[in-house]
Design a protein around this motif. Structure first.
Motif, PDB file in Angstrom:
ATOM      1  N   ILE A  86       0.866  -1.180   0.000  1.00 32.05           N
ATOM      2  CA  ILE A  86       0.000   0.000   0.000  1.00 32.05           C
ATOM      3  C   ILE A  86       0.902   1.229   0.000  1.00 32.05           C
ATOM      4  CG2 ILE A  86      -1.711   1.365   1.242  1.00 32.05           C
ATOM      5  CD1 ILE A  86      -2.846  -1.152   2.422  1.00 32.05           C
ATOM      6  N   VAL A  88      -0.341   4.605  -1.147  1.00 27.77           N
ATOM      7  CA  VAL A  88      -1.258   5.661  -0.694  1.00 27.77           C
ATOM      8  C   VAL A  88      -2.624   5.004  -0.515  1.00 27.77           C
ATOM      9  CG1 VAL A  88      -2.313   7.884  -1.214  1.00 27.77           C
ATOM     10  CG2 VAL A  88       0.031   7.407  -1.985  1.00 27.77           C
ATOM     11  N   ALA A  89      -3.081   4.935   0.711  1.00 23.29           N
ATOM     12  CA  ALA A  89      -4.303   4.176   1.001  1.00 23.29           C
ATOM     13  C   ALA A  89      -5.500   4.701   0.213  1.00 23.29           C
ATOM     14  CB  ALA A  89      -4.582   4.208   2.499  1.00 23.29           C
ATOM     15  N   SER A  90      -5.545   6.007  -0.012  1.00 22.26           N
ATOM     16  CA  SER A  90      -6.700   6.588  -0.707  1.00 22.26           C
ATOM     17  C   SER A  90      -6.600   6.440  -2.225  1.00 22.26           C
ATOM     18  CB  SER A  90      -6.834   8.069  -0.350  1.00 22.26           C
ATOM     19  OG  SER A  90      -5.652   8.765  -0.694  1.00 22.26           O
ATOM     20  N   ALA A  91      -5.465   6.008  -2.728  1.00 21.40           N
ATOM     21  CA  ALA A  91      -5.300   5.780  -4.167  1.00 21.40           C
ATOM     22  C   ALA A  91      -5.383   4.280  -4.419  1.00 21.40           C
ATOM     23  CB  ALA A  91      -3.965   6.334  -4.655  1.00 21.40           C
ATOM     24  N   GLN A  92      -6.535   3.812  -4.863  1.00 22.86           N
ATOM     25  CA  GLN A  92      -6.765   2.373  -4.964  1.00 22.86           C
ATOM     26  C   GLN A  92      -5.773   1.679  -5.902  1.00 22.86           C
ATOM     27  OE1 GLN A  92      -8.730   0.637  -2.990  1.00 22.86           O
ATOM     28  NE2 GLN A  92      -7.946  -1.215  -3.979  1.00 22.86           N
ATOM     29  N   THR A  94      -2.744   2.006  -5.979  1.00 20.89           N
ATOM     30  CA  THR A  94      -1.487   1.725  -5.274  1.00 20.89           C
ATOM     31  C   THR A  94      -1.704   0.744  -4.132  1.00 20.89           C
ATOM     32  OG1 THR A  94      -1.655   3.495  -3.613  1.00 20.89           O
ATOM     33  CG2 THR A  94      -0.738   4.086  -5.773  1.00 20.89           C
ATOM     34  N   ASN A  95      -2.903   0.147  -4.087  1.00 23.63           N
ATOM     35  CA  ASN A  95      -3.248  -0.756  -2.994  1.00 23.63           C
ATOM     36  C   ASN A  95      -3.349  -2.184  -3.525  1.00 23.63           C
ATOM     37  OD1 ASN A  95      -4.452  -2.245  -0.931  1.00 23.63           O
ATOM     38  ND2 ASN A  95      -5.715  -0.534  -0.246  1.00 23.63           N
ATOM     39  N   SER A 319      -3.941   0.943  11.480  1.00 21.65           N
ATOM     40  CA  SER A 319      -4.392   2.072  10.679  1.00 21.65           C
ATOM     41  C   SER A 319      -3.260   2.704   9.894  1.00 21.65           C
ATOM     42  CB  SER A 319      -5.083   3.098  11.603  1.00 21.65           C
ATOM     43  OG  SER A 319      -5.698   4.106  10.856  1.00 21.65           O
ATOM     44  N   ILE A 320      -3.139   4.024   9.941  1.00 20.74           N
ATOM     45  CA  ILE A 320      -2.219   4.747   9.072  1.00 20.74           C
ATOM     46  C   ILE A 320      -0.764   4.381   9.350  1.00 20.74           C
ATOM     47  CG2 ILE A 320      -1.967   6.788  10.562  1.00 20.74           C
ATOM     48  CD1 ILE A 320      -2.122   8.446   7.970  1.00 20.74           C
ATOM     49  N   TYR A 324       2.770   3.956   6.763  1.00 21.57           N
ATOM     50  CA  TYR A 324       3.473   5.236   6.653  1.00 21.57           C
ATOM     51  C   TYR A 324       4.517   5.460   7.734  1.00 21.57           C
ATOM     52  CZ  TYR A 324      -0.417   5.909   3.510  1.00 21.57           C
ATOM     53  OH  TYR A 324      -1.322   5.743   2.509  1.00 21.57           O
TER      54      TYR A 324
END
Length: 425
Positions: A86, A88-92, A94-95, A319-320, A324
């Protein structure tokens, strides 16, 4: 002829691996050795592996690294993170942490998605992390998530150390919607899958000929679970509530499985049971408040209570911080556990040598013949204000550069004195 000779000379020089040199770390305050804490230690490394640990003078041929009395530890291990899968979690796009529904269940394998050049790998390495268990997210085909991989955070992109280090599963309120909206359905599905995996072992041909209604598992998933039922890899189950932890222990007893409890917010309630079964717990040392009704018993001294009972513990963060801040957060979490009753040594063990016990990762121990994954610290490794001064993986110096560091240098006020715009610095 001269050109050919020069080419051969260049090839001969460049083919010598960096690990071929002899290195001696001297004047070390050494933690993680089999002999316990050793002051003024000398660690000799040959061909990327630890040769000797003593108080003797270094060999004459060795390249010497003077620790100047600083703490030296094995490289740290985060026992559940998602760096490399992963970005960037919000960029699918990249997951790569899980498969879509009806694609793969237990057979999903994160090894194929690992990105050794992820910016998060270099950041975690600069925080002292040299090994990490990369686990799959909860699957759309719960309760199984798939295989985790053991990562060594080398700086040349070769990060996959061992594939299929464990099969992961998630049980509880967070994943109930994917398994019949019932905890009982989750355990029922998991047990049925293990039964079918056993049947597959005995009658593999029936998976080719029997009607689909006779099997819930697909053939690749049944094949994948053979490693679990044979005991070649552990089954790591994310469970938080006491009743689920007890159900996991019963499962391990019934099917003769190697079990690792992940999460285990209420594991302290059953510490003697886990110790008696020699079942390790990988917990989140930051868990102090219930995020769900599964975690009503959350308390910061969970690690201390489990260790006191004799349970082998490892740490991860949620979580984050899973991707990161996988290095700094695991150190901060270990320090938090110390503040809540765990001894300093036990906390360091949870992020070093216990990894060898739980995940068969010998690079997190300091002993003759083991891979030389070592960190020299400028202070207390459990204090996030400290940092590594030297990191070795396989006896090779690792880069401490990170994208964050480069950006800081570029935009630092003193850099403006050059008169150049940031893009030219």
């Amino acid at each position: 002829m001269i050109r050919k000779t020069l080419l051969l000379a260049v090839l001969a020089t460049t083919s010598i691996p960096a690990q071929a040199e002899t290195i001696a770390i001297i004047h070390a305050k050494l933690y993680g050795a089999t002999a316990g804490v050793i002051d003024n230690a000398t660690v000799v490394i040959r061909d990327g592996r630890i040769s000797t640990v003593s108080n003797a003078a270094p060999p004459a041929e060795a390249r010497v690294i003077d620790a100047e009395g600083r703490i030296v530890t094995p490289g740290l291990i985060n026992s559940a993170t998602q760096i490399g899968i992963i970005e960037v979690a919000s960029a699918q796009n990249t997951n790569d942490s899980s498969a879509a529904k009806d694609v793969l269940g237990p057979a999903f394998d994160v090894q194929y998605g690992l990105n050794g050049n992820s910016l998060l790998v270099s950041q975690a390495r600069a925080d002292g992390l040299t090994s990490a268990v990369i686990f799959p997210s909860a699957s759309a085909d719960a309760p199984f998530s798939g295989f985790a991989a053991l990562m060594r955070l080398r700086d040349d992109g070769r990060v996959l150390d061992r594939a299929r280090v464990a099969e992961f599963a998630h049980i509880g309120a967070e994943t109930a919607d994917e398994s019949g909206k019932s905890r009982s359905a989750q355990w029922g599905e998991l047990r049925n899958a293990l039964d079918e995996a056993r049947a597959f072992k005995a009658h593999a041909a029936s998976y080719k000929t029997a009607p689909a209604r006779d099997h819930l598992l697909k053939r690749p998933d049944a094949e994948a679970l053979q490693a679990v039922i044979d005991g070649r890899v552990p089954l790591a189950i994310f469970v938080e509530r006491e009743s689920d932890i007890r159900a996991a222990v019963a499962l391990a007893d019934d099917y003769k499985l190697r079990l690792v409890i992940m999460g285990g917010t209420e594991a302290w309630r059953v510490a003697p049971l886990l110790a008696a079964r020699n079942i390790p717990v990988v917990l989140n040392p930051f868990a102090n408040l219930p995020m769900t009704f599964d975690e009503v018993g959350a308390r910061l001294d969970n690690a201390a209570l489990l260790h006191k009972a004799g349970v082998t513990i490892g740490f991860y963060t949620i979580s984050i911080a899973q991707s990161y801040n996988a290095g700094s957060s695991i150190r901060e979490g270990a320090g938090l556990a110390v503040a809540n009753g765990l001894s300093w040594q036990a906390a360091l063990d949870a992020i070093t040598v216990n990894g060898a016990k739980i995940w068969s990762n010998t690079a997190t121990t300091i002993a003759k013949g083991q891979a030389a994954d070592l960190v020299i610290w400028d202070g207390d490794p459990l204090d996030p204000r400290s940092a590594p001064t030297t990191i070795l993986i396989d006896g090779k110096d690792m880069s401490l550069r990170t994208r964050q560091g480069e950006l800081a240098r570029r935009y630092h006020p003193q850099a403006a004195e050059t008169g150049l715009p940031p893009s030219y610095r």
